[in-house]
Write a protein that holds these residues in place. Sequence first.
Motif, PDB file in Angstrom:
ATOM      1  N   ASP A 244       0.848  -1.208   0.000  1.00  0.00           N
ATOM      2  CA  ASP A 244       0.000   0.000   0.000  1.00  0.00           C
ATOM      3  C   ASP A 244       0.880   1.254   0.000  1.00  0.00           C
ATOM      4  O   ASP A 244       0.613   2.219  -0.736  1.00  0.00           O
ATOM      5  CB  ASP A 244      -0.917   0.007   1.216  1.00  0.00           C
ATOM      6  N   ARG A 245       1.929   1.279   0.837  1.00  0.00           N
ATOM      7  CA  ARG A 245       2.829   2.438   0.896  1.00  0.00           C
ATOM      8  C   ARG A 245       3.535   2.636  -0.464  1.00  0.00           C
ATOM      9  O   ARG A 245       3.693   3.752  -0.947  1.00  0.00           O
ATOM     10  CB  ARG A 245       3.855   2.250   2.011  1.00  0.00           C
ATOM     11  N   VAL A 246       3.945   1.532  -1.039  1.00  0.00           N
ATOM     12  CA  VAL A 246       4.645   1.623  -2.325  1.00  0.00           C
ATOM     13  C   VAL A 246       3.730   2.157  -3.417  1.00  0.00           C
ATOM     14  O   VAL A 246       4.134   2.945  -4.274  1.00  0.00           O
ATOM     15  CB  VAL A 246       5.218   0.237  -2.712  1.00  0.00           C
ATOM     16  N   ILE A 251       2.394   6.468  -7.251  1.00  0.00           N
ATOM     17  CA  ILE A 251       1.509   7.487  -7.849  1.00  0.00           C
ATOM     18  C   ILE A 251       2.264   8.807  -7.948  1.00  0.00           C
ATOM     19  O   ILE A 251       2.213   9.506  -8.979  1.00  0.00           O
ATOM     20  CB  ILE A 251       0.226   7.657  -6.988  1.00  0.00           C
ATOM     21  N   LYS A 252       2.981   9.205  -6.864  1.00  0.00           N
ATOM     22  CA  LYS A 252       3.766  10.430  -6.889  1.00  0.00           C
ATOM     23  C   LYS A 252       4.863  10.341  -7.959  1.00  0.00           C
ATOM     24  O   LYS A 252       5.151  11.311  -8.671  1.00  0.00           O
ATOM     25  CB  LYS A 252       4.388  10.692  -5.513  1.00  0.00           C
ATOM     26  N   GLN A 253       5.462   9.155  -8.049  1.00  0.00           N
ATOM     27  CA  GLN A 253       6.522   8.966  -9.053  1.00  0.00           C
ATOM     28  C   GLN A 253       5.968   9.127 -10.471  1.00  0.00           C
ATOM     29  O   GLN A 253       6.608   9.712 -11.347  1.00  0.00           O
ATOM     30  CB  GLN A 253       7.168   7.568  -8.881  1.00  0.00           C
ATOM     31  N   ILE A 616       8.135  16.745  -5.355  1.00  0.00           N
ATOM     32  CA  ILE A 616       7.731  15.326  -5.412  1.00  0.00           C
ATOM     33  C   ILE A 616       8.943  14.408  -5.292  1.00  0.00           C
ATOM     34  O   ILE A 616       8.883  13.346  -4.650  1.00  0.00           O
ATOM     35  CB  ILE A 616       6.976  15.057  -6.745  1.00  0.00           C
ATOM     36  N   ASP A 617      10.065  14.774  -5.878  1.00  0.00           N
ATOM     37  CA  ASP A 617      11.262  13.912  -5.837  1.00  0.00           C
ATOM     38  C   ASP A 617      11.725  13.633  -4.422  1.00  0.00           C
ATOM     39  O   ASP A 617      12.279  12.564  -4.124  1.00  0.00           O
ATOM     40  CB  ASP A 617      12.395  14.567  -6.631  1.00  0.00           C
ATOM     41  N   ASP A 621      12.206   9.564  -3.034  1.00  0.00           N
ATOM     42  CA  ASP A 621      13.507   9.011  -2.628  1.00  0.00           C
ATOM     43  C   ASP A 621      13.371   7.849  -1.650  1.00  0.00           C
ATOM     44  O   ASP A 621      14.279   7.009  -1.517  1.00  0.00           O
ATOM     45  CB  ASP A 621      14.346  10.127  -1.984  1.00  0.00           C
ATOM     46  N   ASN A 622      12.218   7.774  -0.912  1.00  0.00           N
ATOM     47  CA  ASN A 622      12.003   6.656   0.025  1.00  0.00           C
ATOM     48  C   ASN A 622      11.540   5.366  -0.681  1.00  0.00           C
ATOM     49  O   ASN A 622      11.432   4.317  -0.042  1.00  0.00           O
ATOM     50  CB  ASN A 622      10.954   7.060   1.069  1.00  0.00           C
ATOM     51  N   LEU A 623      11.230   5.407  -1.982  1.00  0.00           N
ATOM     52  CA  LEU A 623      10.667   4.241  -2.693  1.00  0.00           C
ATOM     53  C   LEU A 623      11.628   3.045  -2.728  1.00  0.00           C
ATOM     54  O   LEU A 623      11.207   1.907  -2.485  1.00  0.00           O
ATOM     55  CB  LEU A 623      10.269   4.660  -4.112  1.00  0.00           C
ATOM     56  N   PRO A 624      12.919   3.187  -3.001  1.00  0.00           N
ATOM     57  CA  PRO A 624      13.809   2.003  -3.027  1.00  0.00           C
ATOM     58  C   PRO A 624      13.827   1.257  -1.702  1.00  0.00           C
ATOM     59  O   PRO A 624      13.872   0.024  -1.677  1.00  0.00           O
ATOM     60  CB  PRO A 624      15.177   2.600  -3.354  1.00  0.00           C
TER      61      PRO A 624
END
Length: 855
Positions: A244-246, A251-253, A616-617, A621-624
Amino acid sequence: MIPLRIEATNIGAVPHVDIDLSNINLASICGPNGVGKSTIFTIAPVFALFGETKNSCGMDNMVRLGTQEMDSTLEFEHRGEIYRVIRTRSTKGKGKTTLELQRLIEDPELSARKWDSLSGTTTWETEDKIKELLNLDAETFLASSMILQGKANEFTSKPAGQRKAILAQILGLEIYDRLLEKAKEKERAVNIELEKAKAKLSELDTRLVAKPAVESERAVCLDEISRIEAEIQSKESELRQARDRVRQLEIKQQRARELDRQIDTLWTEIEQKESEKSEHGDKLVRAQKILDSEAQILSKSNEHEQVKQRITVLQTKQPRLSELDIQERQIRGELVKIESQLTTTSQQVTKTETILACQSELEQAVNEFNLLGADIERLDKLAETFRIQELNAIQKKAAWEKKDTEIENRAKELNDQISGLKKKVEMLGNSGCINPENAQCRFLADAQDAKKKLPDLEKELASIDGSQIQPYWEEYQNAKRSVEELKYDPLQHKQSKERLNFLRPKVEQAAQLDSKQELLQNLKQQKSQAEEQKGQILDRIKGFQAERIKLVEELKPLTELEARLPKLAQWAQVKDQLPAARGMVAVTNETIAKLKTEIELKRKTAYQLGNEKNEIDRWVDNLPTELGGIADLEENLGTLRKELTDYSTRAGVIDAQLKSLEKDEEERRQIKDQIIPLAKDLVRWQTLVKAYGRDGIPALIIENAVPELERIANEILGQMSKGEHSLRFETQRDLKSRAGVKETLDIIVSDWIGDRPYETFSGGEQLRIDFAIRFALAELLARRAGSRVEWLTIDEGLGSQDAVHRGLVLEAIKSVADRFRKVLVITHIEEAQAVFEQQIYLEPGEDGVRVKLAA
C-alpha cells in the motif's frame, strides 16, 4: 487296412492295369518276368499312399519310357469305411504332382454313394492326412505289411534300437510322445507361473517392511505443514501493508514522470519556436538581398534573351553539316566500287593478253590430249577384264579354302563322335548286367544305340582324303594364271588419267582463243569508262569538303554561347522573384515579433513545473527502501511456500506409497491363495510327464506286447522249423562302459547248439525267422485297436529255401492266412503257385497288362 482295388498307369514297365481285389483272400501272383508283378502290388500302393518309389529313386525315373505322365489309384477299406487315394506325376515342364484323398459316402439326394474329397490345400497336407488316417508312415507300413523281394528282413535287419522304435510306432505309442510334449508344456507353464508368484510374493514382502517408517514420516510432514502455513499468513499481512505504501509513492513517481514529460515538451516547443524565428530571419535577409540587386538582375535577364535567340539561329545550320557527312560517305562508297571494278577489268585484260601470247603451246596440248584419250579408253577396257578375272580368282581361292576347312572340321567332328560312342560302348561291358544287349533301362539303351552308330561313323571317317580338295586347287591356279597373262599395269593407267586431267584446262583454253580477241577490246573500253567515272566522283568529294569547312567556321561560337546560357538563366529566374521579395519583407517582420512573445510565455511555465517536480522527488527518494522491504518479504514468503510445497509433495508421495503398500498387502493375500492350487497342479503334471515318458506307460505297453509277439512268432517258427528253433526278445542290455542298462530289442534264437543272436544264423534260417516275426507282427496288430494293417504281401520270399523248408514256409503262410483279411504271395516257382487255391495271372497285352483270376 484292406486293399480293394489297384489301378496303375505308366509306372515302371506297366502301361496300364486295373485289378479288383475285393474277393481275394489268399492268392499267388503269377506271370512272366518283367510283366510288373512287384511294381503293381508293392510299388504302386506305396507310391499312391506315401509318394515313395523303388529304391528311393526319383519319381520322374519311374515314369514309363516314352510317356510323360503316370498315376496310381488305391481303394481300401479302413475301420469300416472305404477310401480312395489317387496320386499322379507329370514330367512336363518343371514337373507336377497331384494327390487326392477321398471317402465313399451316401448321397441322400441321389440315393447312391459318391466319393467325398478329404484332401488338403497342398500335397503335403494331404500326405499328412493319409498318415494320420492310417497312423503309419511309409517305413512302418512297409515293415509291417510287406515282405519285399530281397527285403524279407526289413524289420529284423534294422538295428536293435530302431526295431524297438518301429514296434512302438506299430503299436501306436507315438500318441504318448504327443501327450508327453503337451504334459511337459503344461508342467513348464505351471512351474513358470508358480515361480513368478513366489518371486512376486518375495518382492511384496520386501516392500511392506518399510510401511511403519513411511507412516511415521507422514506425521512429521503434517506438523511442519501446519507451522509453515501460520508463518505464511503473518508475512502476507506485512507484505500487504508495505505494498500500500509503495503504491502511494508510485503514484507520486508517476506524477513526477508526467511533469518531466511536460517540461521536456515545453523546452522542445521553445527550441522549435527559436528555430522558426531563425528561419524567418534568414528569409528576411534573402528577400532584402534580392531587392538590393534589382538593377543587375534586370540587365542580366535582357542578355539571356539575346544569347538564346543567337543559339537558335546557329542550331538550324547544324543538320546541313550531318547531311554533308552522309553524302560524302555515300559518294566514297561509289568510289570504292568503281576502283574495285577498274582493278578487276585491268586483271582480265592482262590475263587475256597472256592467253593470246601462248597460242602455239595450247595447240600442242590439244594434240597430246587427243592421243592420251584413245590410249586411256583401251586401258579402261583392259582394267574391266582384269577386275573380272581377279574377282574370279578370289572366289576360286575362297571355295578351295572353304572346302578344305569343311573336310577338316568334318573329320574332327567324326573323331569326337567316335570317341564319345566308344566310351558309351565300354559301359555295356562295365554295367554288370546279365544280358546288357537286351536291357530296357535308359542308361544301357543309350549304350546299345551308340554301338549301332559306331561302324557307320568309322566308315565315313575312312572315306575322307585329300582328293576331294584337288579340283578346287586346280581351278584357283588356272584363274590366277589368267589374271597374270593380261599384263595390266594399274600404275600406268593411273598416271595416264592424271596427265589427261592436267591437259584438260589447256584444251579448254585453246577452244576459247577465237573469242578472246573480241573480249580484249570490250575489257579495254570498260576500263576507260571506269577511269572517267572515278574522276567525276573525286570532283564531287572536293565540293562537299569545301562546303563543310565553311559551316564549321560559322558554328564555332555555338559551344561558348550554350555554356553561358545556364548562368544567365539563373538571373532570369531571380527576376521573377522580385515581387514576392517585396511582400515577404513586410510579413516576416510581423511573424518574428509574434514568435518572441510565445517563447517568453513557454519558458515561464517550464520554470513553474520544475519547482513542483523537485518537491515530489523528495518523497519518491524513500521508494527504493520500501521496495527492498517488499523484496525481502516476498523472498521469505517464496522460501516458506517452497518449503510448504516440498512438504505437501512429500506428504502426497507418502500417501501414494501408503496406498501402494495397501494394494501390495491385498495382492500378497491373493497370491498366497493362488500358490497352493498351482503347487498341486505342478505335482499332477510332473506325474503325467513321468507316466507318458519312455519308462512309463509306453514301456509297460511294449513289455506287455513283447511276450505276446514272442509267443506268436515261436508258434509260427516252430511249425516252419519242425520245432528246431525258438526265439525270444530282450528289451534291455547291460552297458559295457558304465553301470546301467540300454533300451534295445535284441532277437535271440535257440536251436540244438544253444542260444545265439539272430544275426549269426544262415540266410535260409534267417528267412524263416523273418517270416515268423513278420507274421507275428501282423497278427499282433490285428489284435490291437491301433494301426490295423490286415494285408500281407510277400514278394519272392521263397527262393533261398530248399524244397523241404519251402514247403514248411508255404504251410506256415497258409496257416496264418486266416489271421489276415488278405494275403498275396508273388512267386515265380510253379509248385509254390499251385499251393494256393486263388491265383492272379498277369500277362502283357497291347493296351496294358491283362489280368486273369483263377479260384
